[in-house]
Every structure is written in C-alpha cells, then in structure tokens.
Design a protein around this motif. Structure first.
Motif, short mmCIF file in Angstrom:
data_model
loop_
_atom_site.label_atom_id
_atom_site.label_comp_id
_atom_site.label_asym_id
_atom_site.label_seq_id
_atom_site.Cartn_x
_atom_site.Cartn_y
_atom_site.Cartn_z
N PRO A 1 0.84 -1.21 0.00
CA PRO A 1 0.00 0.00 0.00
C PRO A 1 0.87 1.25 0.00
CG PRO A 1 0.00 -1.03 2.17
CD PRO A 1 0.74 -1.97 1.26
N LEU A 2 0.41 2.26 -0.74
CA LEU A 2 1.18 3.50 -0.88
C LEU A 2 0.43 4.70 -0.30
CD1 LEU A 2 2.34 3.01 -4.59
CD2 LEU A 2 3.57 2.36 -2.51
N VAL B 1 1.66 8.59 -0.60
CA VAL B 1 0.94 9.47 -1.51
C VAL B 1 0.41 10.70 -0.77
CG1 VAL B 1 -1.15 9.69 -2.92
CG2 VAL B 1 0.34 7.69 -3.19
N LYS B 2 -0.20 10.46 0.39
CA LYS B 2 -0.76 11.57 1.16
C LYS B 2 0.31 12.52 1.67
CE LYS B 2 -5.09 9.37 2.58
NZ LYS B 2 -5.90 8.89 3.72
N GLY B 3 1.51 11.99 1.87
CA GLY B 3 2.61 12.82 2.37
C GLY B 3 3.47 13.42 1.28
N SER B 4 3.14 13.16 0.03
CA SER B 4 3.95 13.63 -1.09
C SER B 4 3.51 15.02 -1.55
CB SER B 4 3.84 12.66 -2.27
OG SER B 4 4.42 13.20 -3.44
N PRO C 1 -7.08 16.32 -7.49
CA PRO C 1 -7.47 15.54 -6.30
C PRO C 1 -8.58 14.52 -6.57
CG PRO C 1 -7.22 17.85 -5.73
CD PRO C 1 -7.11 17.77 -7.22
N GLN C 2 -9.55 14.89 -7.43
CA GLN C 2 -10.69 14.00 -7.66
C GLN C 2 -10.28 12.73 -8.42
OE1 GLN C 2 -10.32 17.03 -8.92
NE2 GLN C 2 -10.78 17.07 -11.12
N GLU C 3 -9.15 12.78 -9.12
CA GLU C 3 -8.74 11.62 -9.90
C GLU C 3 -8.34 10.44 -9.02
OE1 GLU C 3 -8.33 11.56 -13.90
OE2 GLU C 3 -10.07 12.38 -12.87
N TRP C 4 -7.94 10.70 -7.78
CA TRP C 4 -7.53 9.61 -6.89
C TRP C 4 -8.65 8.63 -6.62
CZ3 TRP C 4 -2.68 8.52 -6.38
CH2 TRP C 4 -1.72 9.53 -6.47
N GLY D 1 -10.46 2.91 1.04
CA GLY D 1 -9.74 4.17 0.89
C GLY D 1 -8.24 4.07 0.73
N LYS D 2 -7.72 2.86 0.55
CA LYS D 2 -6.27 2.70 0.39
C LYS D 2 -5.85 2.92 -1.06
CE LYS D 2 -5.59 -0.49 4.27
NZ LYS D 2 -5.14 -1.84 4.68
N ILE D 3 -4.59 3.34 -1.21
CA ILE D 3 -4.02 3.58 -2.54
C ILE D 3 -2.84 2.63 -2.73
CG2 ILE D 3 -2.83 5.25 -4.02
CD1 ILE D 3 -4.37 7.46 -2.52
N TYR D 4 -2.89 1.87 -3.82
CA TYR D 4 -1.80 0.94 -4.14
C TYR D 4 -1.08 1.32 -5.44
CZ TYR D 4 -3.49 -2.39 -0.62
OH TYR D 4 -3.86 -3.01 0.56
N GLY D 5 -1.71 2.20 -6.23
CA GLY D 5 -1.12 2.55 -7.51
C GLY D 5 -1.18 4.04 -7.77
N VAL D 6 -0.19 4.55 -8.51
CA VAL D 6 -0.13 5.97 -8.88
C VAL D 6 -0.12 6.06 -10.40
CG1 VAL D 6 1.19 8.11 -8.71
CG2 VAL D 6 1.18 6.49 -6.79
#
Length: 474
Positions: free
Chosen positions: A124-125, A129-132, A143-146, A154-159
């Motif tokens: 998980p990233l 991501v939130k700290g970048s 922001p809406q693209e996330w 609500g987790k992010i695994y890909g950018v």
C-alpha cells in the motif's frame, strides 16, 4: 482465465514465502534485528537502483529500451533495468513473478492492480501518496482523480502513469459536411447518418463500397448503449453485481444494431475485426464511423495529414446516443498505474521515481522520449527528430495531468474536443477479477443478437442464464 488464476495463486505463494524468509533471517541476527546486516540505528542506505517491468512505457525497440534506461540514469541518477516484453505483457508479468523474479516497480492496468491487491502482491502507498508534496499538488494530479484508484477502504496501491482518456463514436466529420448531415444525437439520427454513409457514396468513387459503422467486436459500444442508460461491464447496487448489457433494457439496442447489420450498414466483419483493421477501414475511406479512444481522433487526423497535406479528412469524437434522461454515458478507460510489489528490494527509490515521473523531465521522457534520439532541445525549444515524429510523442505517456508543463507542440487536431467529452460524460467501468469469463458469455450472445442468429430477447435471456449459472452476476 483459470490459467491466470493459477499463476496468480503461485505469485501470492512465492511472495508470502519470500516475506516469511526475510522475517526469519532478520529475527536470527543478533547484531542486526533490522535485517540490514548493520548495527541497529545504522541501516544501510538503499541503493538508487530499480528493476522495472512495463508493457508500454519505454523504447519502441530493445535497443531503444537500453537508451531509455540510460536516459533515466542521466536524468535521475537511478540505475534502472527495464523489462519490456514485445507482446503478451500480462502473461509474461505473471510468469516472471511466479518464477521468483523480484521487481521494484511495475506498470499495470487498474484491473491487474485489483487482482494483485487480492493476492497480497502489492505494497500500500496510501501514506506516501498523502505525504507527497508532488502528488498532492492539484496542478500535478487533480485531487478527484484519486477516486479512480482507491480501494473500497480508501487505500491507494497505484499511482497514475499518465492521463487515461475514454472511448466514443468517432465520425468522419468531412462526410457529414459533404452529405449535409447534422451530428446525430438519437438512435434515429445515427441510423440516418450511418445509412447515408453506406448508400450516398461519401468517398466519391462512384462505387457502393462504404459502411456506416465498423467496430472491433463489442469494443467499444458504450456510446450506443448510452441511449438505454446502460453502463458497460458491471454495476454494483445494494452490494450486488450485475451486467447491464444482459438486462431487458438492452434488447432495443441489440435490435437496433441488428437492423444495421441486416441492411449492410454495419461492417459484416465487425465480430472478427481487431482494432487495427477497424482503424484501417476508417483511414482508407471505407467506413464513416468507428468506436475508439479519444486520443485516436488526433492520431487519425494526423496520419491522413502526413499522407496528404491538402486532405479534407476530419475525424471527430461524438458523445454517443442521449439516454432516457437526455444525458450521455461514455466509458473512461481504466488508468494505468505504477505499483510497488511487497517484496521490492528498493521501495524508497521506486516511490522517488514515481514522483519524478510526474515532473517535467519525467513527462518529457514518457512522451517525447530520449534526448538526441527522439528530440533535440535548445533554450527550452523542443524539436522532434525523424525518429521522434514516427514515435508520435508516445513512450507510454501520450497525455499527462501536470498543468505546469503544457504540451510544447500543442495537441493534435480534434483531441481537445474529444477529451472534453470524456471529462464531461465518461465514468470508469467496474471490472471484477472474473470479468474475462463474463466477457466471453456477453460477446457470444451479443454477436448472436446483432447478427440475427437469435432474437435479441432470447439472446439476452440466455446471456443472463449463463452469467448466473457461472456465478458471474448476483
């Protein structure tokens, strides 16, 4: 699909074993409980090196991939090794990981990302991501693209690797003008336009050798099913999955497509076409409308312009058929993303690279390509070489989000209007892991309905029965 599931299970097993082995090693070290081989508090600094695998990002040839690696090192100081298979990327990716290969960074589709998340393959990233500062800059990534890549929790695994557009009907706008036709909006409008393209000699060669519409199978008919308010692939309601194309509401759309087929308006080879054959028909004046990506509006226009500077050829994106409530429904393509496997040996460097990928230098590499091979630069002015022109500014990133670096050459004709349609009307599809199994059933009965081998109502009924029998819908 069964083979893919077996391979994915192998992937998960190997990763779990490698992680367990790593934990065992670190636990057995009296002097280095951090597993680094260094005393506690003195962890070895991670090497700035990356092992990457990509399906589209990179050079156009093996030799160019080597240049691409060197360019990454020149621009970032990161020593990169890029594995870019010439074909069958997903299968080779699964096989490589299942065999025990470790990668720091993978470029995958959202569909594959979801599958890998289920298998426990990805790290998980969310926190990174939130700290970048880079990735949280709204001018770099809206922001809406996330929401496109977040999991249900609500987790992010890909950018994102690039801006992913959408699909739509694409019309020969010059044929509309030549035949004094208005842009279609309803099913009747589309029928009249497509019939005229078939019967009124729009190419002016005196022969009845044109079709109104061509597709590559069911790819991408969302713009027409929009007229019935139906979303492609899956929808979820009250926790249950359903396929709108298998509902009774789809029957009139299949009957309309069957009418086109019976009257010779729809290319008779639509079911066996690949996208290349479909595009070629459009480019060689054989068909007046296809269903494809927004980016190709510009590429089709540019291709004909390169062949003949005085051409009147004009491709234009359309929003499809208006639905019952007057709105349109287009398909937004699943985003391609960078992901980091849980067993990556250089995860910090991998995330550093992801941030860099969205910078000006990263965008130039992903779009224009390799300096002095694809382009030259002098005082901020870019010029494409002959090779760069052939590569059409696409080394994995034909379009990007970062507003701080606008395309130095501008967009190809028609692309901006097509992208505006995507942003206004297109939404993501819901693609569960078993979509490939469902797609076979959907295609089988859709083709029977469109080709008149079975009444549309019966085809929809059989389609639904098969989807339920295989537990592909709730």
């Amino acid at each position: 699909m069964r083979k893919a599931n077996v391979v994915c299970t192998m992937v998960a097993f190997i990763l779990v074993c490698s992680i367990a082995a790593g934990c065992s090693d670190s636990g057995s070290s009296a002097t280095a409980p951090n597993g680094s081989g260094q005393p506690q508090g003195q962890e070895k600094k991670e090497e700035r090196t990356l092992k990457m695998m990509s399906g589209v990002i990179g050079g156009k040839t093996p030799e160019e991939n080597t240049l691409f690696e060197k360019e990454i090192e020149r621009l970032t100081g990161i020593k990169a090794k890029l594995d870019k298979p010439a074909s069958d990327y997903d299968q080779k990716l699964l096989a490589a990981i299942a065999s025990g290969e470790k990668f720091d960074l993978l470029q995958v589709s959202k569909e594959k990302m979801n599958l890998f998340i289920e298998q426990g393959v990805l790290a998980p990233l969310t926190d990174q991501v939130k700290g970048s500062k880079v990735l949280q800059d709204p001018d770099v990534l809206p922001p809406q693209e996330w929401e496109q890549v977040k999991t249900k929790d609500g987790k992010i695994y890909g950018v994102f690797t690039k801006f992913q557009g959408g699909t739509m009907p694409i019309v020969r706008n010059d044929w509309l003008k030549k035949l004094n036709l208005q842009e279609p909006k309803t099913f009747d409008d589309y029928y009249k336009v497509l019939k005229a393209f078939t019967e009124q000699d729009p190419d002016g060669n005196g022969k009845k050798d044109t079709y109104g519409l061509s597709t590559a199978g069911m790819y991408e008919l969302q713009g027409f099913f929009s007229g019935a308010g139906l979303k492609q692939r899956y929808v979820e309601k009250d926790g249950k999955l359903d396929v709108p194309y298998s509902t009774d509401a789809a029957i009139p759309v299949y009957e309309w497509l069957n009418k086109l087929y019976k009257e010779g308006i729809l290319d008779p080879n639509f079911a066996t076409n690949d996208t290349g054959k479909m595009r070629n028909l459009f480019l060689t004046d054989r068909v007046g409308m296809i269903t494809y990506w927004d980016a190709w509006v510009g590429m089709l226009n540019n291709t004909r312009k390169q062949q003949d500077a005085s051409t009147v050829f004009e491709a234009k994106g359309l929003p499809g058929v208006a639905g019952p409530n007057g709105s349109y429904m287009l398909r937004r393509g699943d985003p391609d993303v960078w992901v980091i496997p849980v067993n990556a040996e250089h995860p910090k460097t991998a995330f550093e690279f992801i941030e860099w990928w969205h910078s000006k230098e990263g965008i130039v590499l992903g779009s224009m390509g390799i300096k002095d091979n694809d382009y030259t630069e002098n005082g901020g002015k870019y010029e494409l070489t002959k090779t760069g022109q052939e590569h059409a500014m696409d080394h994995g990133v034909p379009f990007w989000y970062n507003k701080k670096f606008p395309n130095p050459f501008g967009l190809l004709p028609g692309v901006k209007d097509a992208q505006d349609l995507v942003l206004k009307y297109a939404t993501l599809e819901l693609t569960p892991p078993k979509w490939a199994d469902a797609e076979k059933i959907i295609n089988e009965y859709s083709f029977k309905a469109i080709q008149g081998q079975m009444p549309a109502a019966e085809a929809v009924k059989k389609m639904r029965e098969q989807l339920k029998a295989n537990k592909l819908i709730d």
